[in-house]
Design an enzyme around this catalytic site. Structure first.
Site, PDB file in Angstrom:
ATOM      1  CG  HIS A  25      -1.841   1.202   1.291  1.00 28.10           C
ATOM      2  ND1 HIS A  25      -3.191   1.064   1.488  1.00 28.10           N
ATOM      3  CD2 HIS A  25      -1.622   2.540   1.190  1.00 28.10           C
ATOM      4  CE1 HIS A  25      -3.761   2.263   1.492  1.00 28.10           C
ATOM      5  NE2 HIS A  25      -2.817   3.181   1.325  1.00 28.10           N
ATOM      6  CG  HIS A  27      -0.886   7.210  -1.039  1.00 30.33           C
ATOM      7  ND1 HIS A  27      -2.150   7.338  -1.567  1.00 30.33           N
ATOM      8  CD2 HIS A  27      -1.025   6.549   0.134  1.00 30.33           C
ATOM      9  CE1 HIS A  27      -3.027   6.784  -0.730  1.00 30.33           C
ATOM     10  NE2 HIS A  27      -2.372   6.294   0.302  1.00 30.33           N
ATOM     11  NE  ARG A  29       0.711  12.028  -2.340  1.00 30.05           N
ATOM     12  CZ  ARG A  29      -0.282  11.622  -1.564  1.00 30.05           C
ATOM     13  NH1 ARG A  29      -1.289  10.918  -2.063  1.00 30.05           N
ATOM     14  NH2 ARG A  29      -0.303  11.905  -0.291  1.00 30.05           N
ATOM     15  CE  LYS A 111      -7.944   2.125  -0.297  1.00 27.55           C
ATOM     16  NZ  LYS A 111      -6.826   3.002  -0.038  1.00 27.55           N
ATOM     17  CG  HIS A 148      -9.703   4.764   3.645  1.00 24.70           C
ATOM     18  ND1 HIS A 148      -8.476   5.380   3.710  1.00 24.70           N
ATOM     19  CD2 HIS A 148     -10.427   5.255   4.680  1.00 24.70           C
ATOM     20  CE1 HIS A 148      -8.462   6.220   4.742  1.00 24.70           C
ATOM     21  NE2 HIS A 148      -9.642   6.167   5.339  1.00 24.70           N
ATOM     22  CG  HIS A 186      -4.541   2.477   5.865  1.00 23.45           C
ATOM     23  ND1 HIS A 186      -5.873   2.476   6.179  1.00 23.45           N
ATOM     24  CD2 HIS A 186      -4.429   3.120   4.673  1.00 23.45           C
ATOM     25  CE1 HIS A 186      -6.538   3.102   5.235  1.00 23.45           C
ATOM     26  NE2 HIS A 186      -5.689   3.492   4.304  1.00 23.45           N
ATOM     27  CG  LEU A 231      -7.374  10.790   7.782  1.00 23.04           C
ATOM     28  CD1 LEU A 231      -8.193  11.529   6.748  1.00 23.04           C
ATOM     29  CD2 LEU A 231      -8.174  10.605   9.074  1.00 23.04           C
ATOM     30  CG  ASP A 259      -1.419   5.003   4.097  1.00 22.57           C
ATOM     31  OD1 ASP A 259      -1.582   5.349   2.917  1.00 22.57           O
ATOM     32  OD2 ASP A 259      -2.077   5.476   5.044  1.00 22.57           O
ATOM     33  CG  HIS A 263       0.282  15.358   1.997  1.00 25.39           C
ATOM     34  ND1 HIS A 263      -0.687  15.627   1.055  1.00 25.39           N
ATOM     35  CD2 HIS A 263      -0.108  14.228   2.614  1.00 25.39           C
ATOM     36  CE1 HIS A 263      -1.635  14.692   1.120  1.00 25.39           C
ATOM     37  NE2 HIS A 263      -1.298  13.820   2.043  1.00 25.39           N
TER      38      HIS A 263
HETATM   39  C1  NCD Z   1      -3.411   9.275   2.107  1.00 22.44           C
HETATM   40  C2  NCD Z   1      -2.988  10.308   1.059  1.00 22.44           C
HETATM   41  O1  NCD Z   1      -2.417  11.328   1.433  1.00 22.44           O
HETATM   42  O2  NCD Z   1      -3.206  10.061  -0.135  1.00 22.44           O
HETATM   43  N1  NCD Z   1      -3.351   9.882   3.399  1.00 22.44           N
HETATM   44  C3  NCD Z   1      -3.242   9.249   4.593  1.00 22.44           C
HETATM   45  O3  NCD Z   1      -3.325   9.914   5.627  1.00 22.44           O
HETATM   46  N2  NCD Z   1      -3.019   7.959   4.665  1.00 22.44           N
HETATM   47  C4  NCD Z   1      -4.757   8.719   1.784  1.00 22.44           C
HETATM   48  C5  NCD Z   1      -5.120   7.502   2.604  1.00 22.44           C
HETATM   49  O4  NCD Z   1      -4.535   6.447   2.446  1.00 22.44           O
HETATM   50  O5  NCD Z   1      -6.012   7.621   3.455  1.00 22.44           O
HETATM   51 ZN    ZN Z   2      -3.222   5.165   1.764  1.00 21.46          ZN
END
Ligand code: NCD
Ligand code: ZN
Length: 356
Positions: A25, A27, A29, A111, A148, A186, A231, A259, A263
């Site tokens: 899992h 991200h 981007r 997802k 999620h 997660h 989250l 996860d 950012h």
């Molecule tokens: C994730 C994101 O920033 O894309 N953020 C997070 O807090 N985990 C989205 C997600 O997995 O909930």
């Molecule tokens: Zn995530």
């Protein structure tokens, strides 16, 4: 010469070699941020389940294939890494499109983001009943559903959203689709650990590096700590203890999913800061720290490298990776090309170094 005589000889306890792991899992981007973050994951992991929550989200086979190409193009020459793509379920997604993407090998899973549950989930599912035909199709072709697991109702306390989701959404989905393979992503609660342990063989869960280390107090230590906000939000300490026990238990239903969710620093350190923790630069080191604290370094390989492929019905990786016990200072800030990100463990020293 003197050095080699006086330095303690490395022992087995200082080197941890395991089968090459995967991240189930992450991200990655897009655009500049993809270029910034992709190799942090690719250097440690052979494969990763890549989340589709871009803007706009990945909802077609063509979008999935194009995103996979952009990920590969963002990596340094010769990096062996396989992104496993996912489709983002919406109220109106076409079951046949999802199935085509799975059967052609572009998509590994779908997802489910409940609408507005988290970052970039505005196009998510408003009512799970709306995707019943997609879930039916996925069950019939044995395509995994990644979840999620949080309800979004403003009436439900944010710390209860995962537990309520199990009862209101996931339980009924699994009852209606008993052969659908589901990964509860997660997990953050004792309730989820129990739900997965007691559930059928069709359910598994990923556990992040950060939820094994932080509890909700870490968001408020001496002031508000936006870099500990993600989250699902971290819960009470006893939930963290349940996650730690599950991760080191050797139960193959629990496996690694970071996860990692980068950012920009300015988007986190803000009056309305984004959710997400960027753990990719220090992912395996962080898991190793937790497993060592639990006296369970020998269980890391199963969790990181074996149980995920088993659930996804994919071959395990052939190669190995090494972690060496050596204090590693984690920078306060990572910067490149106008991007500034505060990584997980920023400003701390972790006791392991990933050597490749
Ligand atoms: C994730 C994101 O920033 O894309 N953020 C997070 O807090 N985990 C989205 C997600 O997995 O909930
Ligand atoms: Zn995530």
């Amino acid at each position: 010469m003197t050095d080699t005589l006086t330095a303690p000889a490395p022992t087995d306890a200082d080197v941890l070699t395991i089968r090459r792991p995967d991240d189930w899992h992450v991200h990655l981007r897009d655009g500049e941020m993809l270029n910034f973050c992709a190799d942090y994951t690719a250097r440690q992991f052979a494969r990763a389940i890549v989340m589709p929550n871009l803007v706009p989200p990945i909802t077609t086979e063509a979008m999935g294939a194009a995103y996979r190409d952009r990920i590969l193009a963002a990596l340094p020459e010769g990096r062996a890494f396989e992104p496993l793509m996912t489709a983002y379920l919406t109220d109106t997604i076409d079951p046949d499109e999802v199935a085509r993407g799975f059967q052609s090998g572009v998509f590994t899973a779908c997802k489910l983001y409940p609408a507005n549950a988290t970052t970039n989930s505005a196009s998510g599912v408003s009512d799970v009943k709306k995707i019943w035909p997609v879930l039916d199709k996925m069950q019939s072709i044995d395509m995994p559903l990644l979840v999620h697991g949080e309800v979004v109702s403003a009436d439900i306390d944010i710390f209860d959203r995962e537990a309520v989701f199990l009862e209101q959404v996931l339980g009924p989905v699994m009852k209606a689709f008993p052969r659908l393979r589901v990964v509860l992503e997660h997990i953050t609660t004792e309730d989820s650990v129990r739900f997965v342990e007691q559930g059928p063989e069709t359910i598994a869960a990923t556990i992040t590096a950060h939820h094994l280390r932080i509890d909700r107090n870490d968001m408020f230590k001496g002031g508000i700590r936006p870099h500990a906000y993600c989250l699902p939000v971290a819960k009470r300490r006893h939930h963290r203890e349940a996650l730690r026990k599950a991760a080191v238990s050797g139960n193959p239903k629990f496996f690694l999913g970071t996860d990692s969710a980068p950012h920009q620093r300015s988007d986190k350190e803000s009056a309305c800061g984004c959710a997400g923790i960027f753990s990719a630069p220090v992912a395996l080191e962080s898991y190793a720290k937790t497993f060592e604290e639990m006296g369970a370094l020998d269980r890391l390989e199963g969790f990181a490298s074996e149980f995920g492929p088993r659930f996804y019905q994919l071959p395990m990786n052939e190669g190995q990776i090494t972690l060496r016990r050596k204090s590693q200072p984690i920078p306060e800030l990572l910067t490149a090309d106008g991007i500034e990100i505060v990584p997980f463990h920023a400003g701390e020293a972790v006791a392991w170094v990933f050597e490749g």
